[in-house]
Motif scaffolding. Structure first.
Motif, PDB file in Angstrom:
ATOM      1  N   THR A  61      36.756  36.433  42.045  1.00  0.00           N
ATOM      2  CA  THR A  61      37.624  35.538  41.471  1.00  0.00           C
ATOM      3  C   THR A  61      37.177  34.480  41.096  1.00  0.00           C
ATOM      4  O   THR A  61      37.248  33.683  40.007  1.00  0.00           O
ATOM      5  N   PHE A  62      36.230  33.817  41.949  1.00  0.00           N
ATOM      6  CA  PHE A  62      35.689  32.524  41.563  1.00  0.00           C
ATOM      7  C   PHE A  62      34.606  32.531  40.381  1.00  0.00           C
ATOM      8  O   PHE A  62      34.488  31.575  39.562  1.00  0.00           O
ATOM      9  N   ASP A  63      33.826  33.849  40.292  1.00  0.00           N
ATOM     10  CA  ASP A  63      32.830  33.630  39.397  1.00  0.00           C
ATOM     11  C   ASP A  63      33.605  34.054  37.841  1.00  0.00           C
ATOM     12  O   ASP A  63      33.445  33.159  36.764  1.00  0.00           O
ATOM     13  N   THR A  64      34.741  34.769  38.033  1.00  0.00           N
ATOM     14  CA  THR A  64      35.390  34.987  36.814  1.00  0.00           C
ATOM     15  C   THR A  64      36.016  33.594  36.322  1.00  0.00           C
ATOM     16  O   THR A  64      36.132  33.240  35.106  1.00  0.00           O
ATOM     17  N   LEU A  65      36.625  32.669  37.320  1.00  0.00           N
ATOM     18  CA  LEU A  65      37.211  31.531  37.050  1.00  0.00           C
ATOM     19  C   LEU A  65      36.120  30.472  36.413  1.00  0.00           C
ATOM     20  O   LEU A  65      36.479  29.547  35.428  1.00  0.00           O
ATOM     21  N   THR A  66      34.945  30.496  36.802  1.00  0.00           N
ATOM     22  CA  THR A  66      33.999  29.753  36.505  1.00  0.00           C
ATOM     23  C   THR A  66      33.617  30.108  35.072  1.00  0.00           C
ATOM     24  O   THR A  66      33.448  29.235  34.253  1.00  0.00           O
ATOM     25  N   ARG A  67      33.861  31.423  34.654  1.00  0.00           N
ATOM     26  CA  ARG A  67      33.434  31.671  33.314  1.00  0.00           C
ATOM     27  C   ARG A  67      34.472  31.286  32.325  1.00  0.00           C
ATOM     28  O   ARG A  67      34.506  30.620  31.469  1.00  0.00           O
ATOM     29  N   ILE A  68      35.688  31.341  33.001  1.00  0.00           N
ATOM     30  CA  ILE A  68      36.745  30.980  32.132  1.00  0.00           C
ATOM     31  C   ILE A  68      36.798  29.411  31.911  1.00  0.00           C
ATOM     32  O   ILE A  68      37.006  28.777  30.792  1.00  0.00           O
ATOM     33  N   GLU A  69      36.497  28.638  33.015  1.00  0.00           N
ATOM     34  CA  GLU A  69      36.162  27.167  33.019  1.00  0.00           C
ATOM     35  C   GLU A  69      35.180  26.893  31.871  1.00  0.00           C
ATOM     36  O   GLU A  69      35.350  26.004  31.059  1.00  0.00           O
ATOM     37  N   THR A  91      44.111  32.995  32.938  1.00  0.00           N
ATOM     38  CA  THR A  91      43.926  32.703  34.444  1.00  0.00           C
ATOM     39  C   THR A  91      45.195  32.976  35.302  1.00  0.00           C
ATOM     40  O   THR A  91      45.050  33.284  36.419  1.00  0.00           O
ATOM     41  N   ALA A  92      46.314  32.828  34.547  1.00  0.00           N
ATOM     42  CA  ALA A  92      47.329  33.391  35.239  1.00  0.00           C
ATOM     43  C   ALA A  92      47.637  34.799  35.874  1.00  0.00           C
ATOM     44  O   ALA A  92      48.070  35.120  36.820  1.00  0.00           O
ATOM     45  N   THR A  93      47.051  35.697  34.829  1.00  0.00           N
ATOM     46  CA  THR A  93      46.861  37.024  35.240  1.00  0.00           C
ATOM     47  C   THR A  93      45.855  37.314  36.296  1.00  0.00           C
ATOM     48  O   THR A  93      46.189  37.843  37.302  1.00  0.00           O
ATOM     49  N   LEU A  94      44.834  36.535  36.286  1.00  0.00           N
ATOM     50  CA  LEU A  94      43.814  36.506  37.584  1.00  0.00           C
ATOM     51  C   LEU A  94      44.576  35.999  38.578  1.00  0.00           C
ATOM     52  O   LEU A  94      44.185  36.653  39.616  1.00  0.00           O
ATOM     53  N   ARG A 154      47.780  36.268  39.640  1.00  0.00           N
ATOM     54  CA  ARG A 154      48.621  37.468  40.011  1.00  0.00           C
ATOM     55  C   ARG A 154      47.985  38.531  40.641  1.00  0.00           C
ATOM     56  O   ARG A 154      47.973  39.226  41.636  1.00  0.00           O
ATOM     57  N   CYS A 155      46.808  38.960  39.891  1.00  0.00           N
ATOM     58  CA  CYS A 155      45.802  39.898  40.620  1.00  0.00           C
ATOM     59  C   CYS A 155      45.217  39.525  42.049  1.00  0.00           C
ATOM     60  O   CYS A 155      45.426  40.536  42.652  1.00  0.00           O
ATOM     61  N   PHE A 156      44.973  38.629  41.996  1.00  0.00           N
ATOM     62  CA  PHE A 156      44.408  37.981  43.366  1.00  0.00           C
ATOM     63  C   PHE A 156      45.408  38.047  44.349  1.00  0.00           C
ATOM     64  O   PHE A 156      45.213  38.497  45.547  1.00  0.00           O
ATOM     65  N   ASN A 157      46.444  37.554  44.149  1.00  0.00           N
ATOM     66  CA  ASN A 157      47.859  37.721  45.020  1.00  0.00           C
ATOM     67  C   ASN A 157      47.974  39.022  45.475  1.00  0.00           C
ATOM     68  O   ASN A 157      48.371  39.499  46.457  1.00  0.00           O
TER      69      ASN A 157
END
Length: 185
Positions: A92-100, A131-134, A136-139
């Motif tokens: 999740t952190f890696d994906t958020l870093t790419r989105i950022e 990001t919102a989908t990510l 929800r997936c994480f939760n």
């Protein structure tokens, strides 16, 4: 000649234990227990009062035991669950870093070429939805792993205790009153 009066039934210690267990696990009502064991509801009430049995007192403990058993059965041992949760957080952190990085690139593109503002705006909305989908997936994954809160960290925070002199305390108070930011050591 027919015998008049009530017949009383005495329950064995094992039957009373079973009745108390059902009552404390919130698995039966007084009426159900009375019918099951062939005694009056008042007799059950008196016995529970005498022994301090309260309805549902073991229900939460039983639910916790069941949850632990299910998690153990699904994931084998707590270490496997902890490892899955760490991998999930890292992904999740890696994906958020790419989105950022993508978002910052879009902002830089809009600054460089204001005419493409609509395209950039649409792309930013898409990133927001991703990001919102990510999230929800994480939760959902956290719920599947049985993780509540920040349970994935097995490290304790480090707390630094510093003995300050009176001069240091006074300096910090002066800086705070002047609106200066305090230096973090």
């Amino acid at each position: 000649m027919a015998e008049l009066g009530r017949k009383y039934k005495r329950l064995s210690a094992a039957q009373w234990s079973e009745a108390r267990a059902l009552w404390e696990a919130d698995a039966a009502t007084l009426e159900e227990l009375a019918a099951r064991f062939g005694v009056t509801t008042r007799a059950i009430q008196r016995h529970f009062a005498k022994h301090g049995s309260k309805k549902g007192t073991r229900a939460k403990a039983i639910a916790t035991e069941i949850e632990a058993a299910v998690l153990s059965e699904v994931f084998g041992d707590p270490e496997a669950r902890l490892e899955k949760s760490r991998a999930m957080r890292a992904s999740t952190f890696d994906t958020l870093t790419r989105i950022e990085r993508t978002v910052m690139g879009l902002v830089a593109s809009a600054e460089a070429n204001p005419a493409e503002g609509y395209k950039v705006g649409a792309a930013l909305r898409a990133m927001s939805m991703a990001t919102a989908t990510l999230e929800r997936c994480f939760n959902i994954k956290s719920a599947c792993l049985g993780i509540k809160g920040d349970e994935t960290s097995d490290e304790l925070p480090q707390i630094h205790i510093v003995d300050l002199t009176d001069d240091e305390i006074n300096r910090m108070r002066r800086e705070n009153e002047e609106g200066c930011e305090l230096e973090v050591v």
